[in-house]
Design a protein around this motif. Structure first.
Motif, PDB file in Angstrom:
ATOM      1  N   HIS A  10       0.832  -1.196   0.000  1.00  0.00           N
ATOM      2  CA  HIS A  10       0.000   0.000   0.000  1.00  0.00           C
ATOM      3  C   HIS A  10       0.879   1.262   0.000  1.00  0.00           C
ATOM      4  N   ALA A  11       1.907   1.278   0.826  1.00  0.00           N
ATOM      5  CA  ALA A  11       2.813   2.427   0.877  1.00  0.00           C
ATOM      6  C   ALA A  11       3.486   2.631  -0.478  1.00  0.00           C
ATOM      7  N   PHE A  12       3.977   1.549  -1.082  1.00  0.00           N
ATOM      8  CA  PHE A  12       4.615   1.645  -2.393  1.00  0.00           C
ATOM      9  C   PHE A  12       3.654   2.221  -3.426  1.00  0.00           C
ATOM     10  N   VAL A  13       2.457   1.711  -3.462  1.00  0.00           N
ATOM     11  CA  VAL A  13       1.481   2.133  -4.463  1.00  0.00           C
ATOM     12  C   VAL A  13       1.143   3.612  -4.299  1.00  0.00           C
ATOM     13  N   CYS A  14       0.962   4.047  -3.067  1.00  0.00           N
ATOM     14  CA  CYS A  14       0.637   5.453  -2.848  1.00  0.00           C
ATOM     15  C   CYS A  14       1.771   6.379  -3.274  1.00  0.00           C
ATOM     16  N   VAL A  15       3.003   6.008  -2.958  1.00  0.00           N
ATOM     17  CA  VAL A  15       4.141   6.831  -3.392  1.00  0.00           C
ATOM     18  C   VAL A  15       4.288   6.759  -4.913  1.00  0.00           C
ATOM     19  N   ALA A  16       4.120   5.574  -5.487  1.00  0.00           N
ATOM     20  CA  ALA A  16       4.235   5.410  -6.944  1.00  0.00           C
ATOM     21  C   ALA A  16       3.177   6.236  -7.672  1.00  0.00           C
ATOM     22  N   ARG A  17       2.007   6.285  -7.121  1.00  0.00           N
ATOM     23  CA  ARG A  17       0.925   7.035  -7.756  1.00  0.00           C
ATOM     24  C   ARG A  17       1.181   8.537  -7.693  1.00  0.00           C
ATOM     25  N   GLN A  18       1.667   9.013  -6.567  1.00  0.00           N
ATOM     26  CA  GLN A  18       1.890  10.444  -6.369  1.00  0.00           C
ATOM     27  C   GLN A  18       3.266  10.906  -6.856  1.00  0.00           C
ATOM     28  N   LEU A  19       4.244  10.004  -6.847  1.00  0.00           N
ATOM     29  CA  LEU A  19       5.648  10.343  -7.110  1.00  0.00           C
ATOM     30  C   LEU A  19       6.092  11.526  -6.255  1.00  0.00           C
ATOM     31  N   HIS A  20       5.607  11.498  -5.024  1.00  0.00           N
ATOM     32  CA  HIS A  20       5.907  12.568  -4.073  1.00  0.00           C
ATOM     33  C   HIS A  20       5.578  12.038  -2.684  1.00  0.00           C
ATOM     34  N   PHE A  21       6.579  12.010  -1.803  1.00  0.00           N
ATOM     35  CA  PHE A  21       6.348  11.430  -0.483  1.00  0.00           C
ATOM     36  C   PHE A  21       5.353  12.238   0.342  1.00  0.00           C
ATOM     37  N   THR A  54      15.662  11.882  -4.462  1.00  0.00           N
ATOM     38  CA  THR A  54      16.567  12.935  -4.028  1.00  0.00           C
ATOM     39  C   THR A  54      15.759  13.824  -3.090  1.00  0.00           C
ATOM     40  N   THR A  55      16.370  14.886  -2.630  1.00  0.00           N
ATOM     41  CA  THR A  55      15.632  15.803  -1.767  1.00  0.00           C
ATOM     42  C   THR A  55      14.565  16.553  -2.549  1.00  0.00           C
ATOM     43  N   ARG A  56      14.637  16.523  -3.883  1.00  0.00           N
ATOM     44  CA  ARG A  56      13.707  17.292  -4.701  1.00  0.00           C
ATOM     45  C   ARG A  56      12.806  16.456  -5.604  1.00  0.00           C
ATOM     46  N   SER A  57      13.089  15.162  -5.724  1.00  0.00           N
ATOM     47  CA  SER A  57      12.273  14.374  -6.649  1.00  0.00           C
ATOM     48  C   SER A  57      12.199  12.907  -6.246  1.00  0.00           C
ATOM     49  N   VAL A  58      11.171  12.261  -6.774  1.00  0.00           N
ATOM     50  CA  VAL A  58      10.968  10.819  -6.589  1.00  0.00           C
ATOM     51  C   VAL A  58      10.613  10.259  -7.959  1.00  0.00           C
ATOM     52  N   ALA A  59      11.278   9.189  -8.349  1.00  0.00           N
ATOM     53  CA  ALA A  59      10.975   8.520  -9.619  1.00  0.00           C
ATOM     54  C   ALA A  59      10.989   7.022  -9.378  1.00  0.00           C
ATOM     55  N   LEU A  60      10.165   6.321 -10.125  1.00  0.00           N
ATOM     56  CA  LEU A  60      10.154   4.861 -10.034  1.00  0.00           C
ATOM     57  C   LEU A  60      11.449   4.297 -10.590  1.00  0.00           C
ATOM     58  N   SER A  61      11.949   3.279  -9.963  1.00  0.00           N
ATOM     59  CA  SER A  61      13.172   2.637 -10.439  1.00  0.00           C
ATOM     60  C   SER A  61      12.845   1.698 -11.596  1.00  0.00           C
ATOM     61  N   ALA A  77      -4.637   1.162  -9.012  1.00  0.00           N
ATOM     62  CA  ALA A  77      -5.676   0.174  -8.739  1.00  0.00           C
ATOM     63  C   ALA A  77      -5.630  -0.318  -7.300  1.00  0.00           C
ATOM     64  N   PHE A  78      -4.495  -0.126  -6.632  1.00  0.00           N
ATOM     65  CA  PHE A  78      -4.331  -0.623  -5.269  1.00  0.00           C
ATOM     66  C   PHE A  78      -4.344   0.448  -4.203  1.00  0.00           C
TER      67      PHE A  78
END
Length: 83
Positions: A10-21, A54-61, A77-78
């Motif tokens: 759930h945590a992964f999906v939420c961060v992946a969806r937003q691409l922002h912690f 990074t301190t300024r961005s989040v991207a999926l690996s 979806a999750f």
């Protein structure tokens, strides 16, 4: 040995969806340190880096690309909305 739990996914999906912690924290309804720890735990359990951050961005690996090969639904979806 610990196993991956639904809360990690759930945590992964939420961060992946937003691409922002910070936005994921708002959506997930938990404290930022807790969300970060869930992601770090998931990465350790899976032995793969899920995000480039990074301190300024989040991207999926690149590991996320494996999801498509498995025919899994998109992260949105999750993502359960709390609140």
């Amino acid at each position: 040995m610990r196993q991956l739990e639904l809360r990690h996914i759930h945590a992964f999906v939420c961060v992946a969806r937003q691409l922002h912690f910070s936005r994921a924290v708002d959506q997930h309804g938990i404290a930022a340190p807790t969300l970060t720890k869930l992601i770090q735990d998931a990465e350790r359990l899976l032995d793969v880096r899920l995000f480039h951050r990074t301190t300024r961005s989040v991207a999926l690996s690149a590991a996320r690309g494996r999801r498509a090969q498995l025919g899994n639904p998109p992260p949105s979806a999750f993502c359960l909305r709390h609140g």
